[in-house]
Write a protein that holds these residues in place. Structure first.
Motif, PDB file in Angstrom:
ATOM      1  N   PRO A  12      -0.299  -9.656   3.108  1.00 58.54           N
ATOM      2  CA  PRO A  12       1.211  -9.445   2.487  1.00 58.54           C
ATOM      3  C   PRO A  12       1.731  -9.240   3.660  1.00 58.54           C
ATOM      4  O   PRO A  12       1.656  -8.097   4.694  1.00 58.54           O
ATOM      5  N   GLU A  35       6.034  -9.239   5.228  1.00 60.60           N
ATOM      6  CA  GLU A  35       7.751  -9.948   4.953  1.00 60.60           C
ATOM      7  C   GLU A  35       8.000 -10.188   6.319  1.00 60.60           C
ATOM      8  O   GLU A  35       8.177  -9.475   7.191  1.00 60.60           O
ATOM      9  N   GLY A  57      14.304   0.883   8.652  1.00 57.98           N
ATOM     10  CA  GLY A  57      14.043   1.283   6.423  1.00 57.98           C
ATOM     11  C   GLY A  57      12.053   0.799   6.389  1.00 57.98           C
ATOM     12  O   GLY A  57      11.899   1.603   6.309  1.00 57.98           O
ATOM     13  N   ALA A  63       9.566   3.407   5.422  1.00 61.21           N
ATOM     14  CA  ALA A  63       9.090   3.131   3.626  1.00 61.21           C
ATOM     15  C   ALA A  63       7.298   3.198   3.484  1.00 61.21           C
ATOM     16  O   ALA A  63       6.649   3.099   2.846  1.00 61.21           O
ATOM     17  N   ALA A 121       5.294   0.911   6.385  1.00 64.18           N
ATOM     18  CA  ALA A 121       5.075  -0.184   5.973  1.00 64.18           C
ATOM     19  C   ALA A 121       5.009  -0.401   8.033  1.00 64.18           C
ATOM     20  O   ALA A 121       5.970   0.316   8.171  1.00 64.18           O
ATOM     21  N   PRO A 141       9.409   8.052  -4.501  1.00 64.62           N
ATOM     22  CA  PRO A 141      10.648   7.990  -5.354  1.00 64.62           C
ATOM     23  C   PRO A 141       8.936   9.473  -5.644  1.00 64.62           C
ATOM     24  O   PRO A 141       9.030  10.233  -6.639  1.00 64.62           O
ATOM     25  N   GLY A 153      13.662   6.631 -12.768  1.00 69.12           N
ATOM     26  CA  GLY A 153      13.398   7.410 -11.727  1.00 69.12           C
ATOM     27  C   GLY A 153      12.610   6.160 -10.375  1.00 69.12           C
ATOM     28  O   GLY A 153      12.722   7.898  -9.284  1.00 69.12           O
ATOM     29  N   GLN A 154      12.538   5.254 -10.685  1.00 67.88           N
ATOM     30  CA  GLN A 154      11.833   4.927  -9.036  1.00 67.88           C
ATOM     31  C   GLN A 154      13.128   4.036  -8.354  1.00 67.88           C
ATOM     32  O   GLN A 154      13.427   3.318  -8.444  1.00 67.88           O
ATOM     33  N   LEU A 155      13.753   5.298  -7.721  1.00 65.44           N
ATOM     34  CA  LEU A 155      14.948   4.734  -6.868  1.00 65.44           C
ATOM     35  C   LEU A 155      14.908   5.632  -5.410  1.00 65.44           C
ATOM     36  O   LEU A 155      14.501   6.562  -5.097  1.00 65.44           O
ATOM     37  N   ILE A 156      14.767   4.564  -4.132  1.00 61.47           N
ATOM     38  CA  ILE A 156      15.066   5.144  -3.364  1.00 61.47           C
ATOM     39  C   ILE A 156      16.678   4.515  -2.276  1.00 61.47           C
ATOM     40  O   ILE A 156      16.366   3.750  -2.569  1.00 61.47           O
ATOM     41  N   VAL A 208      13.257  -1.188   3.480  1.00 58.95           N
ATOM     42  CA  VAL A 208      12.784  -0.513   2.981  1.00 58.95           C
ATOM     43  C   VAL A 208      12.141  -1.223   1.611  1.00 58.95           C
ATOM     44  O   VAL A 208      11.440  -0.867   0.739  1.00 58.95           O
ATOM     45  N   ALA A 262      12.146  -4.495   1.726  1.00 60.35           N
ATOM     46  CA  ALA A 262      10.256  -5.249   1.862  1.00 60.35           C
ATOM     47  C   ALA A 262       9.624  -4.563   2.055  1.00 60.35           C
ATOM     48  O   ALA A 262       8.229  -4.740   1.644  1.00 60.35           O
ATOM     49  N   ALA A 263       9.378  -3.304   2.535  1.00 61.94           N
ATOM     50  CA  ALA A 263       8.108  -2.275   2.363  1.00 61.94           C
ATOM     51  C   ALA A 263       7.353  -2.368   1.133  1.00 61.94           C
ATOM     52  O   ALA A 263       6.030  -2.084   0.411  1.00 61.94           O
ATOM     53  N   MET A 264       8.619  -2.357  -0.211  1.00 60.90           N
ATOM     54  CA  MET A 264       8.064  -1.797  -0.824  1.00 60.90           C
ATOM     55  C   MET A 264       8.074  -3.407  -1.759  1.00 60.90           C
ATOM     56  O   MET A 264       6.534  -3.577  -2.431  1.00 60.90           O
ATOM     57  N   LYS A 265       7.872  -4.261  -1.409  1.00 58.32           N
ATOM     58  CA  LYS A 265       7.551  -5.628  -1.673  1.00 58.32           C
ATOM     59  C   LYS A 265       6.130  -5.919  -1.153  1.00 58.32           C
ATOM     60  O   LYS A 265       5.138  -6.123  -2.272  1.00 58.32           O
ATOM     61  N   VAL A 266       6.139  -5.720  -0.135  1.00 58.90           N
ATOM     62  CA  VAL A 266       4.151  -5.880   0.627  1.00 58.90           C
ATOM     63  C   VAL A 266       3.638  -4.661  -0.123  1.00 58.90           C
ATOM     64  O   VAL A 266       2.618  -5.112  -0.253  1.00 58.90           O
ATOM     65  N   LYS A 267       3.778  -3.461  -0.358  1.00 57.40           N
ATOM     66  CA  LYS A 267       3.084  -2.654  -1.066  1.00 57.40           C
ATOM     67  C   LYS A 267       2.058  -2.716  -2.688  1.00 57.40           C
ATOM     68  O   LYS A 267       2.391  -2.257  -3.292  1.00 57.40           O
ATOM     69  N   MET A 297       5.335  -2.411  -4.827  1.00 59.70           N
ATOM     70  CA  MET A 297       5.984  -1.849  -5.635  1.00 59.70           C
ATOM     71  C   MET A 297       6.476  -2.225  -6.331  1.00 59.70           C
ATOM     72  O   MET A 297       7.785  -2.425  -5.719  1.00 59.70           O
ATOM     73  N   VAL A 348       9.720   0.031  -7.890  1.00 54.30           N
ATOM     74  CA  VAL A 348      11.690   0.924  -6.831  1.00 54.30           C
ATOM     75  C   VAL A 348      12.432   0.146  -6.521  1.00 54.30           C
ATOM     76  O   VAL A 348      11.649  -1.183  -5.871  1.00 54.30           O
TER      77      VAL A 348
END
Lengths: 417, 345
Positions: free
Chosen positions: A49, A51, A67, A71, A73, A199, B70-73, B112, B114-119, B121, B124
């Motif tokens: 994965p 991006e 960012g 987070a 990555a 979170p 509650g899944q917020l950044i 942020v 993009a990081a959530m997507k690759v993880k 998650m 979030v």
């Protein structure tokens, strides 16, 4: 396996094997081939994965990296010259936040006058930003330094800039052994952030810090940079045992054991300097070279030791602080702080002007015979300079100097050396 | 088409015309009325008394927290909200929160997301927030890029119409005639000039993003509904909240809600929402008033009323309000039917 590939391709393939998770791209020569190649790999699904984000500016490229890194990555981007300056606020911010972003800087001059060719003005403009700055001598080292950079960045939670000479390295095709994926995986564990936006465990990152703590926070950044001076040789040693070749480290000495005259430099010009040194040695001159791989943090002790027996040090640098002089020279002077060493600064290769072996040998000849000034601009055309000075003295509206100089020269791009 | 019918029954309090909660079903009440609300921006921060931005941020983020479970950044631009909330170790943020720079919040939020997507998650969600300076001026390049790429970020602008953190200087969102420290109330055309400034919501709409809405801190139900709706969508979304600033506007601290309401009721601040570049709903003006009622309670417009006053300038501002009313159709033909019952405050 050695392959004849472009330096940018070698870096792109190496970065890919470091398994970046977010890669930002904004085009600026001469780094474009790197991000183009990574973009293609991401689009083909080879790095999943990952991006790949085409952003609207270098400022955004570094900001997206901030960012992504905050987070959790692994973030990578590349830039050069004006691009580095345009993102500079975020460059400082990434270091201040302690985010282990890795960025390739394809070294290029800064305008005006606009110039796309190589020198080190961009890297020098960022030397105080809090990033670790590594300089590649060859394309093999440029590739290898990226593996070291990710490891170093993530161990220390500091960003690392890998500097490689624009065009001279980025566009040169030569044999590169792209680090093997299994070796990279063995050398570079997955990114475990020291701080992360989550979170489930909410924290505030980027709070305002007043005079009560700012000094301590900045000092901690300084200590982490100093930690890098210890860690870099360790990682270089591990790299050598994992990959079977030497790359990275703090400095590299060449023919310095008996040298009374030592040339200090950064980056790809070291190859030409070594050729010039070989020639002078054949004539009996005791000359040597110290190449600085780690420019920030500056390896004071190693430089001092390497130059301890020299009577004369010549710093050849592709940048200078206008109104002051050589930047690297000042660092070297403060490392040696030995009044018996004669220190010479040679500003060379600005805006892509070729640094020829012939010119370097002449510099060494002058130095050995006591004819070298404390500051020299290599191959400076004084007639052109005097012509423009005279124009300024004789008429108030003398016009733009850059254009006047080009008019005096008469032809464009007739000379690179 | 009017889609603002999420709250079919309105109960307006006499005098304030605020929407009451007491007679609503619990499920229809605001997030803020819930004693279990998250308090994303906790008490104890250093905002001025009556700060509209502090209200707006808590309203919006609490609604976003509820909408996302509650899944917020949150990513914050430099500005009042950042400064008054985090004189560490006294952070008021109870959510995961990152401040980087003044002009890059949209891009940081992209990173942020993009990081959530690759993880992986994917639950979030990411909110970026800035004042009007961080949105329409210094952050505009990054914001436009984030919109254009349709990154999965809700960007919230807390618009107090000037650079308040640095001492009330003009921004690209400062209204005409308003006094700021860089548009002083002197000379023949006192205050900010006419014919300048950015209509940020419409600029956002021009990017074709899925959702654009405006709101004020005076209508909590509407604001929360818009945040909740935005969080049900993906891609780039934009919420522009008018947040009066007692310090910069020279309004009484106790009048923040009143000033915000008057901005909407005069037509100077149209409250609407748009999907995919098309306006899909407007908040109708319930009790239309002239712009004087809004301007005269703010010291930043005092020069329009001192001495013999500047009725010519007030008339130009009224013309702007009238233009908004016509453009968005803010006058409700069926206004009486919408107000079903008034409740004594």
């Amino acid at each position: 396996m050695l392959r004849q590939i472009e330096g940018s391709r070698g870096v792109a393939e190496t970065v890919a094997r470091c398994r970046p998770e977010v890669v930002c791209a904004y085009p600026i020569s001469p780094q474009t081939h790197i991000i183009e190649a990574i973009g293609e790999m991401v689009k083909a699904g080879q790095l999943s994965p990952c991006e790949f984000i085409n952003v609207e500016s270098e400022f955004a490229a570094m900001s997206v990296s901030i960012g992504a890194s905050a987070a959790g990555a692994r973030a990578y981007t590349a830039t050069a010259s004006q691009g580095l300056l345009f993102m500079m606020e975020a460059v400082y911010n990434a270091a201040g936040l302690g985010l282990p972003i890795v960025m390739t800087l394809a070294n290029r001059a800064i305008g005006a006058p606009i110039n796309i060719w190589n020198d080190h003005s961009d890297a020098m403009a960022a030397r105080d930003a809090g990033w670790i700055q590594l300089f590649a001598e060859t394309n093999q080292e440029a590739a290898d330094l990226h593996v070291l950079a990710f490891r170093l960045a993530e161990e220390l939670s500091l960003p690392v800039m890998v500097c490689m000479d624009g065009f001279i390295l980025t566009h040169a095709v030569e044999g590169i052994d792209v680090p093997d994926q299994r070796d990279v995986d063995a050398f570079l564990p997955s990114y475990e952030p020291r701080q992360v936006l989550d979170p489930a465990h909410p924290i505030s990152i980027g709070a305002m810090v007043g005079p009560e703590a700012f000094t301590e926070v900045r000092y901690l950044s300084h200590l982490r940079q100093l930690d890098a001076l210890d860690l870099i040789p360790v990682l270089a040693s591990q790299f050598a045992s994992t990959f079977g070749r030497e790359s990275g480290g703090l400095i590299h000495s060449y023919e310095t054991n008996d040298a009374t005259t030592i040339v200090v430099a950064l980056g790809s010009v070291l190859g030409t300097i070594k050729d010039a040194v070989d020639q002078r040695r054949a004539l009996g001159d005791r000359v040597g070279v110290v190449g600085i791989t780690t420019f920030r943090p500056f390896p004071f002790d190693e430089v001092r030791r390497a130059l301890a027996n020299a009577q004369r040090v010549i710093v050849i640098e592709k940048a200078f602080s206008v109104g002051y002089g050589g930047v690297l020279s000042a660092d070297v002077a403060s490392a040696t702080h030995d009044a018996t060493i004669s220190l010479h600064s040679v500003v060379a290769g600005l805006g892509g002007r070729a640094i020829t072996q012939h010119s370097l040998e002449a510099i060494l000849d002058d130095a050995v015979h006591g004819r070298l000034d404390s500051v020299t601009f290599l191959d400076l055309d004084l007639d052109i300079v005097e012509s423009e000075r005279a124009r300024i003295d004789t008429q108030r509206r003398s016009g733009p100097s850059a254009e006047n100089v080009l008019s005096d020269l008469g032809t464009v791009a007739s000379r690179i050396g | 088409m009017i889609i603002m019918t999420r709250q079919p029954v309105h109960f307006y309090q006499v005098g304030s015309f605020a929407v009451g909660n007491r007679l609503l079903e619990v499920s229809d009440r605001t997030v803020q009325s819930d004693p279990q609300r998250f308090d994303s921006l906790d008490s104890g921060h250093r905002a001025c008394q009556g700060c509209g931005e502090a209200l707006g941020a808590r309203y919006a983020l609490d609604a976003a927290m509820r909408a996302t479970g509650g899944q917020l950044i949150a990513v914050n631009a430099t500005g009042c909200l950042e400064v008054f909330s985090t004189p560490y170790p006294e952070t008021s943020w109870r959510i995961a929160w990152l401040h980087s720079l003044f002009g890059n919040a949209p891009a940081v939020a992209t990173g942020v997301a993009a990081a959530m997507k690759v993880k992986g998650m994917n639950d979030v969600r990411v909110v970026a927030q800035a004042g009007d300076g961080g949105t329409v001026d210094i952050g505009f390049g990054c914001l436009s890029g984030m919109f254009e790429r349709n990154d999965d970020v809700l960007f919230i602008c807390y618009d107090n119409e000037a650079y308040m953190n640095t001492g009330v200087q003009r921004s690209g969102a400062t209204p005409p005639a308003a006094r700021t420290a860089t548009t002083e109330a002197v000379g023949p055309e006192p205050g900010n000039v006419f014919g300048q400034g950015k209509d940020m919501p419409r600029l956002a709409m021009a990017h074709g993003i899925s959702y654009v809405a405006t709101a004020t801190v005076a209508d909590l139900h509407d604001l929360e509904n818009k945040v909740e709706h935005a969080m049900q969508l993906h891609g780039a979304r934009y919420l522009h909240i008018l947040v009066p600033c007692p310090l910069g506007w020279g309004s009484a601290s106790c009048d923040t809600i009143k000033v915000a309401r008057l901005a909407q009721e005069t037509g100077l601040f149209p409250v609407f929402e748009a999907e995919n570049g098309v306006v899909t709903g407007v908040s109708k003006i319930r009790h239309r008033t002239s712009v004087e009622s809004y301007l005269s309670i703010q010291k930043r417009f005092r020069h329009l009323f001192a001495g013999s006053g500047r009725p010519d300038i007030v008339a130009r501002i009224q013309a702007m309000a009238d233009q908004n009313i016509a453009l968005y159709g803010l006058l409700a033909e069926d206004a009486p039917a919408e107000i079903t019952r008034e409740v004594s405050a």
